[in-house]
Design a protein around this motif. Structure first.
Motif, PDB file in Angstrom:
ATOM      1  N   GLU A  51       0.835  -1.204   0.000  1.00 14.23           N
ATOM      2  CA  GLU A  51       0.000   0.000   0.000  1.00 14.23           C
ATOM      3  C   GLU A  51       0.870   1.254   0.000  1.00 14.23           C
ATOM      4  O   GLU A  51       0.586   2.221  -0.712  1.00 14.23           O
ATOM      5  CB  GLU A  51      -0.933  -0.011   1.215  1.00 14.23           C
ATOM      6  CG  GLU A  51      -1.893   1.149   1.271  1.00 14.23           C
ATOM      7  CD  GLU A  51      -2.882   1.193   0.115  1.00 14.23           C
ATOM      8  OE1 GLU A  51      -3.395   2.280  -0.180  1.00 14.23           O
ATOM      9  OE2 GLU A  51      -3.145   0.132  -0.511  1.00 14.23           O
ATOM     10  N   THR A  52       1.952   1.244   0.754  1.00 12.48           N
ATOM     11  CA  THR A  52       2.871   2.381   0.793  1.00 12.48           C
ATOM     12  C   THR A  52       3.495   2.612  -0.580  1.00 12.48           C
ATOM     13  O   THR A  52       3.607   3.753  -1.037  1.00 12.48           O
ATOM     14  CB  THR A  52       3.970   2.145   1.854  1.00 12.48           C
ATOM     15  OG1 THR A  52       3.338   1.962   3.123  1.00 12.48           O
ATOM     16  CG2 THR A  52       4.929   3.304   1.927  1.00 12.48           C
ATOM     17  N   GLN A  53       3.893   1.533  -1.252  1.00  8.46           N
ATOM     18  CA  GLN A  53       4.468   1.663  -2.599  1.00  8.46           C
ATOM     19  C   GLN A  53       3.440   2.223  -3.574  1.00  8.46           C
ATOM     20  O   GLN A  53       3.764   3.068  -4.402  1.00  8.46           O
ATOM     21  CB  GLN A  53       4.980   0.313  -3.095  1.00  8.46           C
ATOM     22  CG  GLN A  53       6.239  -0.141  -2.416  1.00  8.46           C
ATOM     23  CD  GLN A  53       6.650  -1.554  -2.826  1.00  8.46           C
ATOM     24  OE1 GLN A  53       5.837  -2.324  -3.330  1.00  8.46           O
ATOM     25  NE2 GLN A  53       7.913  -1.872  -2.604  1.00  8.46           N
ATOM     26  N   ASN A  54       2.194   1.766  -3.467  1.00  9.16           N
ATOM     27  CA  ASN A  54       1.144   2.276  -4.349  1.00  9.16           C
ATOM     28  C   ASN A  54       0.907   3.757  -4.122  1.00  9.16           C
ATOM     29  O   ASN A  54       0.758   4.523  -5.076  1.00  9.16           O
ATOM     30  CB  ASN A  54      -0.165   1.496  -4.147  1.00  9.16           C
ATOM     31  CG  ASN A  54      -0.090   0.098  -4.703  1.00  9.16           C
ATOM     32  OD1 ASN A  54       0.735  -0.210  -5.545  1.00  9.16           O
ATOM     33  ND2 ASN A  54      -0.966  -0.761  -4.213  1.00  9.16           N
ATOM     34  N   VAL A  55       0.857   4.170  -2.864  1.00  9.97           N
ATOM     35  CA  VAL A  55       0.663   5.584  -2.549  1.00  9.97           C
ATOM     36  C   VAL A  55       1.839   6.405  -3.071  1.00  9.97           C
ATOM     37  O   VAL A  55       1.647   7.471  -3.669  1.00  9.97           O
ATOM     38  CB  VAL A  55       0.473   5.788  -1.022  1.00  9.97           C
ATOM     39  CG1 VAL A  55       0.577   7.253  -0.636  1.00  9.97           C
ATOM     40  CG2 VAL A  55      -0.852   5.199  -0.575  1.00  9.97           C
ATOM     41  N   ARG A  56       3.045   5.900  -2.899  1.00 13.30           N
ATOM     42  CA  ARG A  56       4.243   6.605  -3.368  1.00 13.30           C
ATOM     43  C   ARG A  56       4.188   6.774  -4.886  1.00 13.30           C
ATOM     44  O   ARG A  56       4.443   7.858  -5.416  1.00 13.30           O
ATOM     45  CB  ARG A  56       5.505   5.843  -2.957  1.00 13.30           C
ATOM     46  CG  ARG A  56       6.786   6.602  -3.300  1.00 13.30           C
ATOM     47  CD  ARG A  56       8.038   5.878  -2.840  1.00 13.30           C
ATOM     48  NE  ARG A  56       8.058   5.760  -1.401  1.00 13.30           N
ATOM     49  CZ  ARG A  56       8.222   4.616  -0.732  1.00 13.30           C
ATOM     50  NH1 ARG A  56       8.397   3.492  -1.386  1.00 13.30           N
ATOM     51  NH2 ARG A  56       8.236   4.590   0.570  1.00 13.30           N
ATOM     52  N   ALA A  61       3.247  10.179  -9.646  1.00 10.33           N
ATOM     53  CA  ALA A  61       2.545  10.445 -10.905  1.00 10.33           C
ATOM     54  C   ALA A  61       1.786  11.772 -10.826  1.00 10.33           C
ATOM     55  O   ALA A  61       1.804  12.570 -11.782  1.00 10.33           O
ATOM     56  CB  ALA A  61       1.595   9.305 -11.229  1.00 10.33           C
ATOM     57  N   GLU A  62       1.126  12.024  -9.698  1.00  9.41           N
ATOM     58  CA  GLU A  62       0.402  13.285  -9.524  1.00  9.41           C
ATOM     59  C   GLU A  62       1.363  14.472  -9.532  1.00  9.41           C
ATOM     60  O   GLU A  62       1.056  15.527 -10.090  1.00  9.41           O
ATOM     61  CB  GLU A  62      -0.407  13.271  -8.233  1.00  9.41           C
ATOM     62  CG  GLU A  62      -1.633  12.378  -8.299  1.00  9.41           C
ATOM     63  CD  GLU A  62      -2.350  12.250  -6.962  1.00  9.41           C
ATOM     64  OE1 GLU A  62      -1.987  12.968  -6.006  1.00  9.41           O
ATOM     65  OE2 GLU A  62      -3.269  11.415  -6.884  1.00  9.41           O
ATOM     66  N   LYS A  63       2.526  14.291  -8.921  1.00 13.78           N
ATOM     67  CA  LYS A  63       3.532  15.355  -8.890  1.00 13.78           C
ATOM     68  C   LYS A  63       4.025  15.660 -10.308  1.00 13.78           C
ATOM     69  O   LYS A  63       4.162  16.828 -10.685  1.00 13.78           O
ATOM     70  CB  LYS A  63       4.701  14.921  -8.007  1.00 13.78           C
ATOM     71  CG  LYS A  63       5.843  15.904  -7.940  1.00 13.78           C
ATOM     72  CD  LYS A  63       6.963  15.355  -7.080  1.00 13.78           C
ATOM     73  CE  LYS A  63       8.245  16.106  -7.300  1.00 13.78           C
ATOM     74  NZ  LYS A  63       9.382  15.434  -6.693  1.00 13.78           N
ATOM     75  N   GLN A  64       4.271  14.615 -11.091  1.00 20.88           N
ATOM     76  CA  GLN A  64       4.717  14.818 -12.469  1.00 20.88           C
ATOM     77  C   GLN A  64       3.635  15.507 -13.299  1.00 20.88           C
ATOM     78  O   GLN A  64       3.927  16.403 -14.087  1.00 20.88           O
ATOM     79  CB  GLN A  64       5.107  13.489 -13.108  1.00 20.88           C
ATOM     80  CG  GLN A  64       6.404  12.931 -12.594  1.00 20.88           C
ATOM     81  CD  GLN A  64       6.714  11.551 -13.147  1.00 20.88           C
ATOM     82  OE1 GLN A  64       5.876  10.908 -13.752  1.00 20.88           O
ATOM     83  NE2 GLN A  64       7.943  11.096 -12.933  1.00 20.88           N
ATOM     84  N   GLN A  65       2.370  15.090 -13.105  1.00 17.90           N
ATOM     85  CA  GLN A  65       1.257  15.721 -13.820  1.00 17.90           C
ATOM     86  C   GLN A  65       1.164  17.201 -13.444  1.00 17.90           C
ATOM     87  O   GLN A  65       1.008  18.058 -14.312  1.00 17.90           O
ATOM     88  CB  GLN A  65      -0.065  15.019 -13.476  1.00 17.90           C
ATOM     89  CG  GLN A  65      -0.215  13.658 -14.090  1.00 17.90           C
ATOM     90  CD  GLN A  65      -0.653  13.750 -15.532  1.00 17.90           C
ATOM     91  OE1 GLN A  65      -1.420  14.613 -15.902  1.00 17.90           O
ATOM     92  NE2 GLN A  65      -0.141  12.853 -16.344  1.00 17.90           N
ATOM     93  N   ALA A  66       1.220  17.482 -12.151  1.00 23.60           N
ATOM     94  CA  ALA A  66       1.116  18.863 -11.690  1.00 23.60           C
ATOM     95  C   ALA A  66       2.258  19.713 -12.243  1.00 23.60           C
ATOM     96  O   ALA A  66       2.048  20.844 -12.680  1.00 23.60           O
ATOM     97  CB  ALA A  66       1.106  18.915 -10.163  1.00 23.60           C
TER      98      ALA A  66
END
Length: 183
Positions: A51-56, A61-66
Protein backbone atom coordinates in the motif's frame (compact mmCIF):
# COMPACT_ATOMS: atom_id res chain seq x y z
CA UNK A 1 -25.24 -29.01 13.33
CA UNK A 2 -23.65 -31.13 10.58
CA UNK A 3 -21.81 -34.37 11.14
CA UNK A 4 -18.46 -32.72 10.33
CA UNK A 5 -19.04 -29.94 12.84
CA UNK A 6 -19.93 -32.50 15.53
CA UNK A 7 -16.76 -34.47 14.82
CA UNK A 8 -14.64 -31.33 14.87
CA UNK A 9 -16.17 -30.23 18.18
CA UNK A 10 -15.61 -33.67 19.69
CA UNK A 11 -11.98 -33.70 18.50
CA UNK A 12 -11.35 -30.29 20.08
CA UNK A 13 -12.85 -31.46 23.39
CA UNK A 14 -10.58 -34.54 23.41
CA UNK A 15 -7.59 -32.39 22.51
CA UNK A 16 -8.24 -29.98 25.41
CA UNK A 17 -8.57 -32.86 27.90
CA UNK A 18 -5.38 -34.43 26.61
CA UNK A 19 -3.51 -31.11 26.60
CA UNK A 20 -4.11 -30.65 30.32
CA UNK A 21 -2.26 -33.89 31.02
CA UNK A 22 0.45 -33.51 28.30
CA UNK A 23 2.54 -30.31 28.58
CA UNK A 24 4.25 -31.01 25.21
CA UNK A 25 0.86 -30.93 23.46
CA UNK A 26 0.01 -27.65 25.21
CA UNK A 27 3.42 -26.30 24.11
CA UNK A 28 2.71 -27.46 20.56
CA UNK A 29 -0.66 -25.64 20.61
CA UNK A 30 1.02 -22.50 21.92
CA UNK A 31 3.69 -22.66 19.19
CA UNK A 32 0.99 -23.26 16.54
CA UNK A 33 -0.94 -20.21 17.79
CA UNK A 34 2.22 -18.08 17.78
CA UNK A 35 3.03 -19.23 14.22
CA UNK A 36 -0.50 -18.30 13.14
CA UNK A 37 -0.13 -14.86 14.72
CA UNK A 38 3.30 -14.41 13.08
CA UNK A 39 1.87 -15.35 9.68
CA UNK A 40 -0.98 -12.88 10.18
CA UNK A 41 1.47 -10.12 11.19
CA UNK A 42 3.69 -10.88 8.16
CA UNK A 43 0.67 -10.71 5.89
CA UNK A 44 -0.38 -7.36 7.34
CA UNK A 45 3.18 -6.03 7.03
CA UNK A 46 3.39 -7.07 3.36
CA UNK A 47 0.03 -5.46 2.69
CA UNK A 48 1.21 -2.23 4.37
CA UNK A 49 4.43 -2.20 2.30
CA UNK A 50 2.46 -2.75 -0.92
CA UNK A 51 0.00 0.00 0.00
CA UNK A 52 2.87 2.38 0.79
CA UNK A 53 4.47 1.66 -2.60
CA UNK A 54 1.14 2.28 -4.35
CA UNK A 55 0.66 5.58 -2.55
CA UNK A 56 4.24 6.61 -3.37
CA UNK A 57 3.75 5.76 -7.07
CA UNK A 58 0.42 7.58 -7.20
CA UNK A 59 1.88 10.69 -5.53
CA UNK A 60 4.87 10.65 -7.89
CA UNK A 61 2.54 10.45 -10.90
CA UNK A 62 0.40 13.29 -9.52
CA UNK A 63 3.53 15.35 -8.89
CA UNK A 64 4.72 14.82 -12.47
CA UNK A 65 1.26 15.72 -13.82
CA UNK A 66 1.12 18.86 -11.69
CA UNK A 67 4.60 19.86 -12.79
CA UNK A 68 3.98 19.14 -16.46
CA UNK A 69 0.70 21.04 -16.60
CA UNK A 70 1.31 23.79 -14.03
CA UNK A 71 1.38 26.46 -16.72
CA UNK A 72 -2.05 25.57 -18.15
CA UNK A 73 -4.01 28.58 -16.89
CA UNK A 74 -1.14 30.97 -17.58
CA UNK A 75 -0.85 29.60 -21.13
CA UNK A 76 -4.61 30.07 -21.67
CA UNK A 77 -4.28 33.67 -20.51
CA UNK A 78 -1.33 34.25 -22.85
CA UNK A 79 -3.30 32.87 -25.82
CA UNK A 80 -5.61 35.89 -25.65
CA UNK A 81 -2.59 38.19 -25.87
CA UNK A 82 -1.19 36.21 -28.79
CA UNK A 83 -4.56 36.40 -30.57
CA UNK A 84 -4.63 40.18 -30.18
CA UNK A 85 -1.07 40.52 -31.51
CA UNK A 86 -1.83 38.26 -34.49
CA UNK A 87 -5.01 40.21 -35.32
CA UNK A 88 -3.14 43.52 -35.04
CA UNK A 89 -0.38 42.32 -37.37
CA UNK A 90 -2.88 40.88 -39.86
CA UNK A 91 -4.73 44.21 -40.01
CA UNK A 92 -1.64 46.21 -40.99
CA UNK A 93 -1.74 47.27 -44.64
CA UNK A 94 1.22 47.18 -47.03
CA UNK A 95 1.05 50.97 -47.14
CA UNK A 96 1.59 51.20 -43.41
CA UNK A 97 4.41 48.64 -43.57
CA UNK A 98 6.20 50.86 -46.08
CA UNK A 99 6.15 53.82 -43.69
CA UNK A 100 9.50 54.11 -41.86
CA UNK A 101 8.11 55.00 -38.41
CA UNK A 102 5.29 52.47 -38.59
CA UNK A 103 7.63 49.71 -39.82
CA UNK A 104 9.87 50.18 -36.75
CA UNK A 105 6.80 49.98 -34.52
CA UNK A 106 5.60 46.86 -36.38
CA UNK A 107 9.04 45.25 -36.04
CA UNK A 108 8.69 45.53 -32.28
CA UNK A 109 5.23 43.96 -32.32
CA UNK A 110 6.48 41.14 -34.57
CA UNK A 111 9.45 40.55 -32.24
CA UNK A 112 7.03 40.33 -29.29
CA UNK A 113 4.87 37.82 -31.19
CA UNK A 114 7.97 35.72 -32.01
CA UNK A 115 9.04 35.78 -28.35
CA UNK A 116 5.60 34.57 -27.25
CA UNK A 117 5.84 31.76 -29.83
CA UNK A 118 9.29 30.80 -28.49
CA UNK A 119 8.02 30.82 -24.90
CA UNK A 120 5.09 28.61 -25.94
CA UNK A 121 7.47 26.19 -27.66
CA UNK A 122 9.65 25.96 -24.53
CA UNK A 123 6.57 25.13 -22.42
CA UNK A 124 5.18 22.56 -24.89
CA UNK A 125 2.35 24.74 -26.22
CA UNK A 126 1.76 23.92 -29.90
CA UNK A 127 -0.73 25.17 -32.46
CA UNK A 128 -3.30 22.66 -33.70
CA UNK A 129 -3.29 22.22 -37.46
CA UNK A 130 -6.73 22.80 -38.90
CA UNK A 131 -7.07 23.90 -42.55
CA UNK A 132 -7.35 20.87 -44.83
CA UNK A 133 -7.63 18.43 -41.93
CA UNK A 134 -10.68 16.28 -41.22
CA UNK A 135 -12.74 17.57 -38.30
CA UNK A 136 -11.51 16.04 -35.03
CA UNK A 137 -13.95 16.83 -32.18
CA UNK A 138 -11.13 16.30 -29.69
CA UNK A 139 -9.14 19.19 -31.19
CA UNK A 140 -11.56 21.25 -33.30
CA UNK A 141 -14.87 22.92 -32.62
CA UNK A 142 -17.05 23.32 -35.71
CA UNK A 143 -18.67 26.75 -35.70
CA UNK A 144 -20.37 26.52 -39.10
CA UNK A 145 -20.80 24.38 -42.18
CA UNK A 146 -19.80 25.90 -45.50
CA UNK A 147 -21.31 24.48 -48.70
CA UNK A 148 -18.52 23.79 -51.21
CA UNK A 149 -17.61 21.36 -53.96
CA UNK A 150 -13.89 22.11 -53.52
CA UNK A 151 -13.40 19.94 -50.41
CA UNK A 152 -14.69 16.68 -48.99
CA UNK A 153 -17.54 17.03 -46.49
CA UNK A 154 -16.15 17.12 -42.94
CA UNK A 155 -12.90 18.79 -44.03
CA UNK A 156 -11.90 22.04 -42.33
CA UNK A 157 -11.79 24.88 -44.83
CA UNK A 158 -11.76 27.92 -42.55
CA UNK A 159 -10.16 28.69 -39.17
CA UNK A 160 -11.76 31.44 -37.09
CA UNK A 161 -9.50 30.99 -34.06
CA UNK A 162 -6.36 28.89 -33.70
CA UNK A 163 -6.43 25.97 -31.30
CA UNK A 164 -3.56 24.91 -29.04
CA UNK A 165 -2.31 21.86 -27.18
CA UNK A 166 -0.21 21.84 -24.00
CA UNK A 167 1.93 18.75 -24.47
CA UNK A 168 -0.73 16.05 -24.98
CA UNK A 169 -3.69 17.97 -23.50
CA UNK A 170 -6.10 20.27 -25.27
CA UNK A 171 -5.53 23.84 -24.15
CA UNK A 172 -8.08 25.41 -26.50
CA UNK A 173 -9.93 23.89 -29.47
CA UNK A 174 -9.58 25.44 -32.90
CA UNK A 175 -12.79 27.21 -33.95
CA UNK A 176 -13.37 26.13 -37.55
CA UNK A 177 -15.68 26.09 -40.54
CA UNK A 178 -16.29 22.69 -42.07
CA UNK A 179 -17.09 21.80 -45.68
CA UNK A 180 -20.44 20.29 -46.54
CA UNK A 181 -21.99 19.23 -49.83
CA UNK A 182 -23.54 22.14 -51.75
CA UNK A 183 -27.34 22.24 -51.68
Amino acid sequence: MTEDEKLHEEAEAIRKETAEDAPELAEHDRVAELERLLEEANSKALYAVAETQNVRRRLEAEKQQASAYAATQFARDMLAIKDHLDRALAAVSEELRADKVASNFLAGIEATAREIDAAFARQGVTRISAIGEPLDPHRHQAMMEIPTADAEPGTIIQEMQAGYMLKDRLLRPALVGVAKKPD
